[in-house]
Scaffold this motif. Structure first.
Motif, short mmCIF file in Angstrom:
data_model
loop_
_atom_site.label_atom_id
_atom_site.label_comp_id
_atom_site.label_asym_id
_atom_site.label_seq_id
_atom_site.Cartn_x
_atom_site.Cartn_y
_atom_site.Cartn_z
N ALA A 157 0.85 -1.19 0.00
CA ALA A 157 0.00 0.00 0.00
C ALA A 157 0.89 1.25 0.00
N ARG A 158 0.28 2.41 -0.07
CA ARG A 158 1.03 3.67 -0.14
C ARG A 158 1.95 3.81 1.07
N VAL A 159 3.21 4.14 0.80
CA VAL A 159 4.22 4.31 1.85
C VAL A 159 4.27 5.78 2.26
N LYS A 160 4.02 6.03 3.56
CA LYS A 160 4.01 7.41 4.07
C LYS A 160 5.23 7.73 4.94
N ILE A 211 10.95 -9.11 7.12
CA ILE A 211 11.32 -9.69 8.41
C ILE A 211 10.13 -9.75 9.34
N ASP A 212 9.37 -8.64 9.42
CA ASP A 212 8.25 -8.59 10.36
C ASP A 212 7.26 -7.52 9.92
N HIS A 251 -1.71 0.09 14.84
CA HIS A 251 -2.28 1.43 14.61
C HIS A 251 -3.63 1.32 13.91
N ASP A 252 -4.50 2.26 14.21
CA ASP A 252 -5.77 2.38 13.51
C ASP A 252 -5.65 3.54 12.52
N GLY A 253 -5.60 3.22 11.25
CA GLY A 253 -5.46 4.25 10.23
C GLY A 253 -4.02 4.39 9.77
N PRO A 254 -3.80 5.32 8.84
CA PRO A 254 -2.47 5.49 8.25
C PRO A 254 -1.39 5.79 9.29
N VAL A 255 -0.18 5.26 9.04
CA VAL A 255 0.99 5.55 9.87
C VAL A 255 1.91 6.42 9.02
N ARG A 256 2.13 7.67 9.48
CA ARG A 256 2.85 8.65 8.65
C ARG A 256 4.31 8.85 9.05
N GLY A 257 4.64 8.55 10.30
CA GLY A 257 6.01 8.78 10.76
C GLY A 257 6.59 7.54 11.40
N ILE A 308 15.10 -1.78 6.81
CA ILE A 308 14.36 -0.56 6.50
C ILE A 308 12.94 -0.71 7.01
N LEU A 309 12.44 0.37 7.62
CA LEU A 309 11.05 0.41 8.09
C LEU A 309 10.23 1.18 7.07
N SER A 310 9.04 0.67 6.79
CA SER A 310 8.11 1.43 5.96
C SER A 310 6.76 1.43 6.64
N SER A 311 6.20 2.63 6.83
CA SER A 311 4.87 2.75 7.43
C SER A 311 3.88 3.06 6.32
N LEU A 312 2.76 2.35 6.34
CA LEU A 312 1.85 2.34 5.21
C LEU A 312 0.55 3.10 5.52
N HIS A 313 -0.12 3.46 4.46
CA HIS A 313 -1.38 4.19 4.58
C HIS A 313 -2.50 3.29 5.12
N ASN A 314 -2.32 1.97 5.06
CA ASN A 314 -3.34 1.07 5.58
C ASN A 314 -3.13 0.71 7.05
N GLY A 315 -2.15 1.34 7.71
CA GLY A 315 -1.94 1.13 9.12
C GLY A 315 -0.89 0.10 9.49
N VAL A 316 -0.27 -0.52 8.52
CA VAL A 316 0.74 -1.56 8.77
C VAL A 316 2.14 -0.95 8.73
N ILE A 317 3.02 -1.44 9.60
CA ILE A 317 4.44 -1.09 9.56
C ILE A 317 5.20 -2.35 9.13
N GLN A 318 6.03 -2.24 8.12
CA GLN A 318 6.80 -3.38 7.61
C GLN A 318 8.28 -3.18 7.91
N LEU A 319 8.93 -4.27 8.30
CA LEU A 319 10.37 -4.28 8.51
C LEU A 319 11.00 -5.18 7.46
N TRP A 320 11.84 -4.60 6.59
CA TRP A 320 12.44 -5.30 5.46
C TRP A 320 13.94 -5.42 5.62
#
Length: 778
Positions: free
Chosen positions: A10-13, A44-45, A50-56, A24-36
């Motif tokens: 999803a969109r990366v914010k 990785i994880d 979070h409820d809603g987009p994660v921007r920071g 690398i951490l990526s926080s997404l507009h769908n509320g998920v944080i991915q660790l790559w």
């Protein structure tokens, strides 16, 4: 732009590099944080509380934690080792745009749509300062890398620089009497600001809301990007701040802008689906990278490596602006390489490293680095190629290296410069250029065209000896004779990056991103090796073994395909030469390095392949070759007798001895193990070899008297058979004794055995037959 890793999501914010690990951490507009893991290209994880987009999102520089802020008004601190959220910080009243850790203090800085900036202590889990002053959404706020300053950007079209030295004195360094004041004032956060953070500068110049702002890592500069499609450069001192210049070129909102950590460059990305690179001294755009359908939202630079990450509508991309492979050429024991603006010479025997020539550069403007070098020992000249990835802007320079030079203050050399994708020497006074139309042109030392060579279309050329070239296209590498103007051989390989010839030009290694293909002079494929990690460089050993390296290992490969690991690496290197147990190489900082390796393993395997058994025996007796890998290799290649010298485990020794037919060692191991199964296997092998003494011992150990008696029978050992009769009478039923008597052909003993086991009629009948009489009746 060199893409190293891409994700689809999803969109990366929000994005953040780990300072040490390839994460690398990526926080997404769908509320998920991915660790790559961007090196291994694996997820990785994932974290989804979070409820809603994660921007920071941001990693801590020392602790195994990261912070995230989202549209649920929550700041969460996570432990990636424990894979859970440690705690949540509440206080913001609207969407949280950014959150960052301080490099020294236990602070988190957050900006929000509630028009405030907050500083949190993540150890005490309290808000220690609320900074107010903006009158619209605060889109970004960041700490200064070394001073007590904060910079913030808002949709109110202003950038503000805040002095937080009062906050530091109050909380991080209490001092005399300060601790009491801190305790007295703890928990009393002033919602309307206080002396903890005061406005130092207000920067006005953007015509629309400002989306991003950040400090320069070392200089008193600020960069900002806004909805007016402009990137502005600001300078500040202790008393004032002012606009230096504006970078214009984006045609939609600028989402993010940052300084290059080590070069005078500015990077920006935008909703116009592009990333632009700007020359900071000229404020002009020098590179533009576009995507077809994805708007860019955020960007980050790695703190120590030449890596950047940008988040867009459908994922993220990790990239480099240019290759970090230093341009170098090796001739005998000399290594020529380019560092900064100098051509340097490193002598591998004496470790002498001097600058021989200064390369001419135009003014202080940015110039793409040299990507490759070709050296001509006959004329002592070099061809330096700058390949930007764009044929129109790629060029080469021809330099004559001076014989006499002042290493402390080398002269500025005047090179002959022309456009071209690649340039390679093909003769003493001729070189071939791949021009911008991808045609081959032969030139002389005056850089004049002597002839044009019609050839199949290619995108790169490599050296292949006097009068020859290797031509690369999308699927093949072709050996081309420049004089005869025809192709001699071809091998299938996609996207070959580097070519490494052996010293006698009899073998060549073709290296791509993940494959090494070893060929002979006629491009017949001898071996193909696949690596999951990116290949970096290679060099041929004196004995004809290819030594190559990935990002984190030095490895070897034989021409028959056997390969293995020699040692691990802390950082990527680029090998120049391998001599004995020494590797001469360059690192990414263009520093010469000398590494030690243990060549015993590949020399041992090479001796086996070449059937030099005297060398093998010498290594077995003197070298410290251990491990299951060597044993497995020797078994696989059909050398179990050699593997015996490495094994001390008796069961393994027994198995190897059986495999190679070594009765003596097998017998020793069987005695040590004293296992029925081992004795049975030993007896079978000894019987196959006709060693009846060992067979007899094995049958005796397992008390297999029936087979033992048969062995005595076929070997004619009547004395032992008589002993078997006595053993049969004492230990076993009399039927066994009957069998032994028959084996002895002793009728008298047989009759006695029948009578003893109460078989009187049969005993009488047998005795009569022996005496020659016929019995009538029952």
């Amino acid at each position: 732009m060199l893409t190293k890793f891409e994700t689809k999501s999803a969109r990366v914010k929000g994005v953040a590099f780990h300072p040490n690990r390839p994460w690398i951490l990526s926080s997404l507009h769908n509320g998920v944080i991915q660790l790559w893991d961007y090196r291994m290209c694996t997820l990785i994880d994932r974290y989804d509380e979070h409820d809603g987009p994660v921007r920071g999102v941001d990693f801590h520089c020392n602790q195994p934690i990261f912070v995230s802020g989202g549209d649920d008004y929550k700041i969460k601190v996570w432990n990636y080792k424990q894979k859970r959220c440690l705690f949540t910080l509440l206080g913001h009243l609207d969407y949280i745009r950014t959150c960052f850790f301080h490099k020294e203090y236990p602070w988190i800085l957050s900006s929000s749509d509630d028009q405030t900036i907050r500083v949190w202590n993540w150890q005490s889990r309290n808000c220690i300062c609320v900074i107010t002053g903006h009158n619209h959404y605060v889109m970004c706020a960041q700490f200064h890398p070394s001073e007590d300053l904060i910079v913030s950007a808002s949709l109110d079209q202003t950038i503000r620089v805040w002095d937080i030295s009062g906050l530091r004195k109050k909380t991080a360094q209490p001092g005399l009497g300060g601790l009491e004041e801190q305790i007295k004032g703890s928990g009393q956060t002033d919602l309307f600001g206080s002396s903890d953070a005061i406005v130092k500068h207000v920067l006005e110049g953007h015509d629309r809301g400002v989306n991003w702002v950040t400090f320069h890592p070392t200089m008193p500069l600020i960069i900002s990007g806004a909805d007016d499609r402009q990137v502005k450069l600001w300078r500040m001192n202790d008393t004032k701040a002012w606009e230096v210049d504006t970078c214009r070129g984006h045609y939609n909102n600028v989402s993010c802008a940052l300084f290059h950590p080590r070069q005078d460059l500015i990077l920006s990305n935008s909703e116009d689906k592009s990333i632009r690179v700007w020359d900071m001294s000229k404020r002009t755009s020098i590179q533009t990278f576009r995507r077809e359908n994805d708007r860019f939202w955020v960007m980050a630079a790695h703190p120590t490596l030449n890596l950047f990450v940008a988040g867009h509508d459908t994922g993220l991309v990790v990239f480099k602006l240019e290759r970090e492979r230093p341009p170098y050429a090796v001739y005998q024991n000399k290594l020529y390489y380019v560092k900064d603006r100098y051509l340097r010479l490193y002598e591998m025997g004496t470790s002498k490293d001097v600058a021989v020539m200064q390369l001419k550069r135009n003014g202080g403007s940015y110039r793409p680095p040299v990507s490759s070098m070709s050296y001509n020992p006959a004329e002592n000249a070099v061809l330096l190629t700058t390949n930007t990835g764009n044929a129109d802007s790629s060029a080469y320079e021809l330099y004559n290296i001076p014989k006499d030079y002042d290493s402390a203050n080398p002269d500025v050399a005047e090179g002959k410069r022309s456009s071209g994708v690649a340039a390679v020497w093909v003769a003493r006074n001729r070189f071939t250029v791949l021009d911008r139309s991808h045609q081959l042109v032969v030139k002389n030392l005056r850089n004049e065209v002597t002839k044009k060579v019609p050839a199949a279309t290619c995108d790169m050329i490599f050296y292949a000896g006097t009068g020859s070239l290797l031509l690369r296209d999308s699927e093949h590498v072709t050996l081309f004779d420049v004089q005869q103007r025809r192709s001699l051989a071809k091998v299938k390989m996609a996207k070959c990056k580097h070519v490494v010839w052996s010293a006698d030009m009899s073998h060549v290694a073709l290296i791509s991103k993940h494959y090494v293909i070893i060929c002979n002079r006629k491009l017949d494929t001898l071996a193909t090796i696949h690596e999951s990690v990116r290949l970096k460089s290679a060099a041929w050993d004196d004995s004809g073994v290819l030594v190559y390296n990935t990002s984190n290992h030095i490895k070897y490969a034989l021409s028959n395909g056997d390969n293995g690991i020699i040692r691990t690496l802390d950082l990527p290197i680029y090998m120049a030469q391998v001599k004995g147990n020494t590797v001469y190489c360059l690192d990414r900082e263009c520093k010469t390095r000398v590494l030690s390796i243990d060549s015993t393993e590949f020399k041992f395997k090479l001796a086996l392949v070449n059937r030099k058994y005297d060398e093998v025996l010498h290594m077995v007796r003197n070298a410290k070759l251990v491990g299951q890998a060597i044993i497995a290799y020797l078994q696989k290649k059909g050398y179990p007798e050699v593997a015996l010298h490495f094994v001390k485990d008796e069961r393994t020794r027994f198995a190897l001895a059986l495999e190679c037919g070594n009765i003596e060692i097998a017998l020793e191991s069987a005695r040590a193990l004293d296992d029925k199964e081992c004795w049975d296997k030993l007896s079978d092998m000894a019987l196959a070899q006709g060693n009846h003494q060992v067979v007899e011992m094995a049958y005796q150990r397992t008390k297999n008297f029936s087979r033992l008696s048969f062995l005595y029978l076929i070997t004619g050992n009547m004395e032992r058979l008589k002993k078997m009769v006595k053993i049969g009478e004492l230990v076993f039923p009399y039927c066994c004794a009957h069998y032994y008597c028959l084996c002895l052909v002793s009728a008298c003993l047989f009759v006695c055995c029948l009578s003893l086991c109460t078989c009187l009629p049969l005993s009488v009948c047998t005795h009569a037959c022996v005496e020659g009489r016929t019995m009538e009746g029952p």
